[in-house]
Structure formats: C-alpha cells, structure tokens
Design an enzyme around this catalytic site. Structure first.
Site, PDB file in Angstrom:
ATOM      1  N   ASP A  72       0.820  -1.208   0.000  1.00 51.90           N
ATOM      2  CA  ASP A  72       0.000   0.000   0.000  1.00 51.90           C
ATOM      3  C   ASP A  72       0.857   1.263   0.000  1.00 51.90           C
ATOM      4  OD1 ASP A  72       0.922  -0.295   2.643  1.00 51.90           O
ATOM      5  OD2 ASP A  72      -0.981  -1.145   3.308  1.00 51.90           O
ATOM      6  N   ASP A 141      -8.270  -3.540  14.193  1.00 48.07           N
ATOM      7  CA  ASP A 141      -9.619  -3.911  13.747  1.00 48.07           C
ATOM      8  C   ASP A 141      -9.601  -5.050  12.730  1.00 48.07           C
ATOM      9  OD1 ASP A 141      -8.582  -2.644  11.536  1.00 48.07           O
ATOM     10  OD2 ASP A 141     -10.068  -1.023  11.475  1.00 48.07           O
ATOM     11  N   HIS A 143      -7.760  -5.252   9.914  1.00 47.50           N
ATOM     12  CA  HIS A 143      -7.473  -4.949   8.506  1.00 47.50           C
ATOM     13  C   HIS A 143      -6.077  -5.433   8.122  1.00 47.50           C
ATOM     14  CE1 HIS A 143      -5.640  -1.092  10.113  1.00 47.50           C
ATOM     15  NE2 HIS A 143      -4.767  -1.368   9.160  1.00 47.50           N
ATOM     16  N   GLU A 148      -9.861  -2.129   5.000  1.00 49.97           N
ATOM     17  CA  GLU A 148     -10.548  -1.839   6.251  1.00 49.97           C
ATOM     18  C   GLU A 148     -11.769  -2.750   6.424  1.00 49.97           C
ATOM     19  OE1 GLU A 148      -8.968  -0.013   8.208  1.00 49.97           O
ATOM     20  OE2 GLU A 148      -8.427   1.965   7.453  1.00 49.97           O
TER      21      GLU A 148
END
Length: 266
Positions: A72, A141, A143, A148
C-alpha cells in the site's frame, strides 16, 4: 492455517525473516525466474527487515533476483516525505540489500490517474505469474494492507478511505497529529493477497488480540478482513505472546504442540 506462537516481537521478526530466506534459497531464483515477494510497512515488520538485512550482510541470502511488490501507499503524500511508504521501505530495507531498483514495485499515491495506477499494478503482478510469498501485518480492527472492515474479500488493488481508528493508530508516525495522516490510500485487495502462493501475517501486541482471535477462531467475515486467511491454502500467522490473550487455551495448546519442532530453540 498455521499459527506460530512465539514469546516476543523480536522472535516473531527473526522467525519471519528466516522463513523468507529459506523460501528464497529453496526457490533458487534467477534473472529469468525471480522470486516474487510481497511486503508491508509499519511498526510490525521492522524486526523482520532488520533480521533480513543482517542475514544478507552475513551472506545467507541475495535479493538480486527477487522482485518486490508493496502492499500500500498513502494518497497525496510526496514519495520523499519521511512517512511515505516509499521512504519507509528504502530507509528500513531496500537501501541495505542488493535488490536492483528495477525490481522494486511501489504504488504511486500521486499518480495522475489513480484507477490506471491500480490496474497497472495488478497487471504487473500477473505478468510475473503470482506473488510467491506475501508478508503482512494486521490492524487492531483486523485490517490487512488497507483493506478496512467491510472490504470485499474479492477486492483488487484500489483506493480506500482510511477509518478514523486507522488514522489515529498511524498518527504516531506523524508527531501524534491525526490531521497530518492522509485520509486515503492505495492498497492491494483481499483478492490480490489471496492469489499469492503463501501469505504470512505477523501479529504483535495485546491490542491485536481480538483480531488474532477473529482470524483463528472466528468465522470468515468481511468485518474482520484477516479472517480471509481461512480461505487460503497456505496461510501462516506468526504471533507474540501478548497477541494470543483472546485465544482459547486449547487452541494455543494445539498449535504449540503442532509447531513444537519449528519453534524450539527460539
């Protein structure tokens, strides 16, 4: 799925680095047949990169015939910015090993046509056949990369809006100021990751415990992107002790016994 339960973050980094080196050397890459490696950024892989650099300097591995694709990159952050993933990778890894510049692939978050940039990235990955090993981390979370919660499990490389929680977590790299953290990023998709021959995810710290539990004991669920690993034929999760706090005792005992030969001596 394999779960490699270790004690410390340093052990996780060293185990991951050794696994990468073993895979590269067993592959015996050449200029015409390179080993294709997927790489992450952030705090989690730093010990792995340090160990890889040390093994390279010790003559245990060469990256001359390795091609890399990063997961990314932030959108709108100049690549020269110290917190761009371009800068991160060169500072922590690329500048210390013998990988040719032309073998390094990083998403361009400043491309004039973002959609074309993402499409071309996927096409370039396909031109090599597949990524042989994709190393990654995981967010609190769940990801992976910047996929996400609620990301499609069939998604490809694209632009994503970062959640407030992710931006707060990453603000530690921006002087603690969440307003300096970009709101958008380019990321490989969940489907891109699942196409890799092998996926290795590193999990560190008690704050990642719920994500690890979702990955190992939960159901496949797009709200916990890491759960996609259950669909992969060759997934490896390498974790430290604090991150296992939410796992059932019998789950941890099972994997400790299963991987006893692979973790002894660490």
């Amino acid at each position: 799925m394999r779960l490699i339960p270790l004690s410390t973050a340093e052990q996780v980094g060293k185990w991951a680095a050794r696994h990468i080196v073993n895979r590269i050397n067993a592959f015996k890459p050449t200029a015409d047949r390179p080993f294709v490696l997927g790489l992450p950024t952030g705090g989690t892989p730093l010990t792995a990169y340090k160990a890889l650099v040390e093994m390279h300097k010790a003559g245990e591995v060469s990256f001359k015939h390795v091609v890399t694709f990063n997961m990314d990159e932030y959108v709108g952050l100049p690549k020269e910015h110290p917190e761009s993933y371009h800068s991160f990778m060169h500072r922590n890894f690329f500048d210390h090993v013998d990988i040719p510049a032309e073998n390094i692939n990083l998403l361009n978050g400043n491309a004039p046509d973002i959609d074309a940039e993402c499409r071309q990235y996927e096409e370039k990955i396909r031109s090599y056949g597949k990524i042989h090993l994709f190393m990654g981390g995981v967010g609190n979370d769940g990801h992976i990369a910047f996929n996400e919660p609620a990301s499609s499990l069939a998604s490809r490389t694209r632009i994503k809006t970062l959640t407030h929680d992710t931006r707060v977590a990453n603000s530690r790299f921006f002087d603690g100021d969440v307003n300096q953290v970009p709101k958008y990023a380019l990321t490989v998709g969940v489907g891109t990751l699942l196409d890799a021959e092998e996926v290795m995810i590193l999990v560190l710290g008690h704050q990642k415990a719920q994500a690890l539990q979702a990955a190992v004991e939960g159901n496949v669920n797009h709200m916990w992107t890491i759960s996609c690993l259950q669909l992969h034929p060759k997934a490896v999760v390498v974790c430290d002790e604090p991150s296992t706090m939410e796992l059932k005792v019998k789950t941890l005992k099972y994997f400790n016994e299963l991987e006893a030969e692979n973790i002894k001596g660490l």
